[in-house]
Design a protein around this motif. Structure first.
Motif, PDB file in Angstrom:
ATOM      1  N   THR A  85       0.848  -1.192   0.000  1.00  0.00           N
ATOM      2  CA  THR A  85       0.000   0.000   0.000  1.00  0.00           C
ATOM      3  C   THR A  85       0.884   1.243   0.000  1.00  0.00           C
ATOM      4  OG1 THR A  85      -1.653  -1.183   1.308  1.00  0.00           O
ATOM      5  CG2 THR A  85      -1.851   1.218   1.216  1.00  0.00           C
ATOM      6  N   THR A  86       0.519   2.219  -0.793  1.00  0.00           N
ATOM      7  CA  THR A  86       1.239   3.492  -0.819  1.00  0.00           C
ATOM      8  C   THR A  86       0.632   4.420   0.225  1.00  0.00           C
ATOM      9  OG1 THR A  86       1.710   3.242  -3.180  1.00  0.00           O
ATOM     10  CG2 THR A  86       1.869   5.466  -2.269  1.00  0.00           C
ATOM     11  N   VAL A  87       1.476   4.921   1.121  1.00  0.00           N
ATOM     12  CA  VAL A  87       1.028   5.856   2.160  1.00  0.00           C
ATOM     13  C   VAL A  87       1.814   7.155   1.983  1.00  0.00           C
ATOM     14  CG1 VAL A  87       0.813   6.315   4.624  1.00  0.00           C
ATOM     15  CG2 VAL A  87       0.509   3.977   3.764  1.00  0.00           C
ATOM     16  N   ILE A  88       1.087   8.249   1.803  1.00  0.00           N
ATOM     17  CA  ILE A  88       1.708   9.556   1.605  1.00  0.00           C
ATOM     18  C   ILE A  88       1.130  10.532   2.620  1.00  0.00           C
ATOM     19  CG2 ILE A  88       2.064  11.483  -0.001  1.00  0.00           C
ATOM     20  CD1 ILE A  88       1.671   9.434  -2.297  1.00  0.00           C
ATOM     21  N   ILE A  89       2.019  11.236   3.305  1.00  0.00           N
ATOM     22  CA  ILE A  89       1.603  12.254   4.260  1.00  0.00           C
ATOM     23  C   ILE A  89       1.982  13.614   3.685  1.00  0.00           C
ATOM     24  CG2 ILE A  89       1.867  13.145   6.595  1.00  0.00           C
ATOM     25  CD1 ILE A  89       2.890  10.289   7.334  1.00  0.00           C
ATOM     26  N   LYS A  90       0.999  14.498   3.565  1.00  0.00           N
ATOM     27  CA  LYS A  90       1.268  15.853   3.098  1.00  0.00           C
ATOM     28  C   LYS A  90       1.571  16.725   4.309  1.00  0.00           C
ATOM     29  CE  LYS A  90      -1.153  19.899   1.488  1.00  0.00           C
ATOM     30  NZ  LYS A  90      -0.891  20.562   2.763  1.00  0.00           N
ATOM     31  N   SER A  91       2.654  17.461   4.232  1.00  0.00           N
ATOM     32  CA  SER A  91       3.007  18.363   5.334  1.00  0.00           C
ATOM     33  C   SER A  91       2.018  19.512   5.399  1.00  0.00           C
ATOM     34  CB  SER A  91       4.418  18.917   5.132  1.00  0.00           C
ATOM     35  OG  SER A  91       4.420  19.913   4.134  1.00  0.00           O
ATOM     36  N   GLY A  92       2.147  20.271   6.456  1.00  0.00           N
ATOM     37  CA  GLY A  92       1.364  21.489   6.570  1.00  0.00           C
ATOM     38  C   GLY A  92       1.962  22.575   5.703  1.00  0.00           C
ATOM     39  N   ASN A  93       1.287  23.699   5.663  1.00  0.00           N
ATOM     40  CA  ASN A  93       1.782  24.839   4.898  1.00  0.00           C
ATOM     41  C   ASN A  93       1.633  26.098   5.735  1.00  0.00           C
ATOM     42  OD1 ASN A  93      -1.048  23.894   3.614  1.00  0.00           O
ATOM     43  ND2 ASN A  93      -1.081  26.112   3.913  1.00  0.00           N
ATOM     44  N   THR A  94       2.246  27.150   5.271  1.00  0.00           N
ATOM     45  CA  THR A  94       2.118  28.416   5.983  1.00  0.00           C
ATOM     46  C   THR A  94       0.677  28.896   5.878  1.00  0.00           C
ATOM     47  OG1 THR A  94       2.858  29.585   4.004  1.00  0.00           O
ATOM     48  CG2 THR A  94       4.518  29.067   5.647  1.00  0.00           C
ATOM     49  N   GLY A  95       0.246  29.654   6.876  1.00  0.00           N
ATOM     50  CA  GLY A  95      -1.161  29.997   6.930  1.00  0.00           C
ATOM     51  C   GLY A  95      -1.526  31.437   6.691  1.00  0.00           C
ATOM     52  N   TYR A 137       4.675  33.513  -4.781  1.00  0.00           N
ATOM     53  CA  TYR A 137       4.280  34.908  -4.947  1.00  0.00           C
ATOM     54  C   TYR A 137       2.852  35.176  -4.473  1.00  0.00           C
ATOM     55  CZ  TYR A 137       2.071  33.201  -9.252  1.00  0.00           C
ATOM     56  OH  TYR A 137       1.332  32.501 -10.153  1.00  0.00           O
ATOM     57  N   LEU A 138       2.023  34.129  -4.357  1.00  0.00           N
ATOM     58  CA  LEU A 138       0.668  34.336  -3.841  1.00  0.00           C
ATOM     59  C   LEU A 138       0.725  34.684  -2.356  1.00  0.00           C
ATOM     60  CD1 LEU A 138      -1.410  31.391  -5.370  1.00  0.00           C
ATOM     61  CD2 LEU A 138      -1.365  33.779  -6.092  1.00  0.00           C
ATOM     62  N   GLU A 139      -0.268  35.394  -1.908  1.00  0.00           N
ATOM     63  CA  GLU A 139      -0.358  35.707  -0.484  1.00  0.00           C
ATOM     64  C   GLU A 139      -0.554  34.408   0.299  1.00  0.00           C
ATOM     65  OE1 GLU A 139      -3.486  38.069   2.350  1.00  0.00           O
ATOM     66  OE2 GLU A 139      -3.005  38.941   0.396  1.00  0.00           O
ATOM     67  N   GLU A 140       0.120  34.315   1.443  1.00  0.00           N
ATOM     68  CA  GLU A 140      -0.013  33.115   2.260  1.00  0.00           C
ATOM     69  C   GLU A 140      -1.456  32.973   2.725  1.00  0.00           C
ATOM     70  OE1 GLU A 140       2.827  32.631   5.405  1.00  0.00           O
ATOM     71  OE2 GLU A 140       4.385  33.574   4.207  1.00  0.00           O
ATOM     72  N   ASN A 141      -1.942  31.731   2.699  1.00  0.00           N
ATOM     73  CA  ASN A 141      -3.311  31.451   3.082  1.00  0.00           C
ATOM     74  C   ASN A 141      -3.364  30.015   3.550  1.00  0.00           C
ATOM     75  OD1 ASN A 141      -6.116  30.850   3.139  1.00  0.00           O
ATOM     76  ND2 ASN A 141      -6.497  32.448   1.616  1.00  0.00           N
ATOM     77  N   ILE A 142      -4.092  29.751   4.607  1.00  0.00           N
ATOM     78  CA  ILE A 142      -4.223  28.386   5.111  1.00  0.00           C
ATOM     79  C   ILE A 142      -4.799  27.471   4.025  1.00  0.00           C
ATOM     80  CG2 ILE A 142      -6.536  28.608   6.107  1.00  0.00           C
ATOM     81  CD1 ILE A 142      -3.673  26.902   7.899  1.00  0.00           C
TER      82      ILE A 142
END
Length: 163
Positions: A85-95, A137-142
């Motif tokens: 099984t492939t398991v992938i965890i996406k990290s968080g991002n700036t909010g 370049y986009l404004e940070e957004n959750i």
């Protein structure tokens, strides 16, 4: 749930359980990530992708560690019954929101915990997308803009189908 019968693809999305700051769903429809993983058969065509951080920046780090430990045990059990099984965890991002209740510093701490708690498990990929939001370049957004989401999806697909 979305089904593409022509290509034999089924996507099932589910939010994590409480604590969740999302008032448009009944609490009875919310499930713990670990319980959902326990119900997945897995296999060579199974791909599990999750991210688990944004709504937890309002809680102590010890609470987060406890929740991630339950998810870790569920992933280990899944890989024992279906090692391909492939398991992938996406990290968080700036909010974007910078205050005492929600900051990138807190989100980064959760990223570090998640990465470390899964770092020793073969077959688990950690998809680090922090820079996609902090340096774009986009404004940070959750909830990042479409171009960032497209980049994240492309990165995800490169892990799922690398050839």
């Amino acid at each position: 749930m979305i089904a593409d019968m022509k290509n034999n693809i089924i996507i099932h999305w589910s939010p994590h359980s409480v604590p969740l700051r999302f008032y448009k769903m009944l609490k009875t429809d919310l499930h713990h990530v670990s319980n959902d993983i326990d119900e997945i058969a897995g296999g060579s065509y199974g791909v599990i992708v999750f991210t688990f951080w944004a709504h937890l920046v309002f809680h102590p780090l010890t609470f987060y560690v406890h929740e991630v430990a339950k998810i870790r045990q569920a992933v280990l059990a899944l890989l024992m019954r279906a090692p391909d099984t492939t398991v992938i965890i996406k990290s968080g991002n700036t909010g974007g929101l910078k205050n005492i209740f929600q900051s990138d510093w807190l989100a980064m701490q959760l990223n570090i915990v998640m990465r470390e708690m899964f770092s020793d498990i073969d077959g688990v990929m950690y998809m680090d997308v922090w820079q996609m939001t902090s340096c774009h370049y986009l404004e940070e957004n959750i909830h990042p803009g479409p171009v960032i989401i497209a980049n994240e999806v492309n990165m995800l697909l490169s892990h799922i189908c690398p050839s």
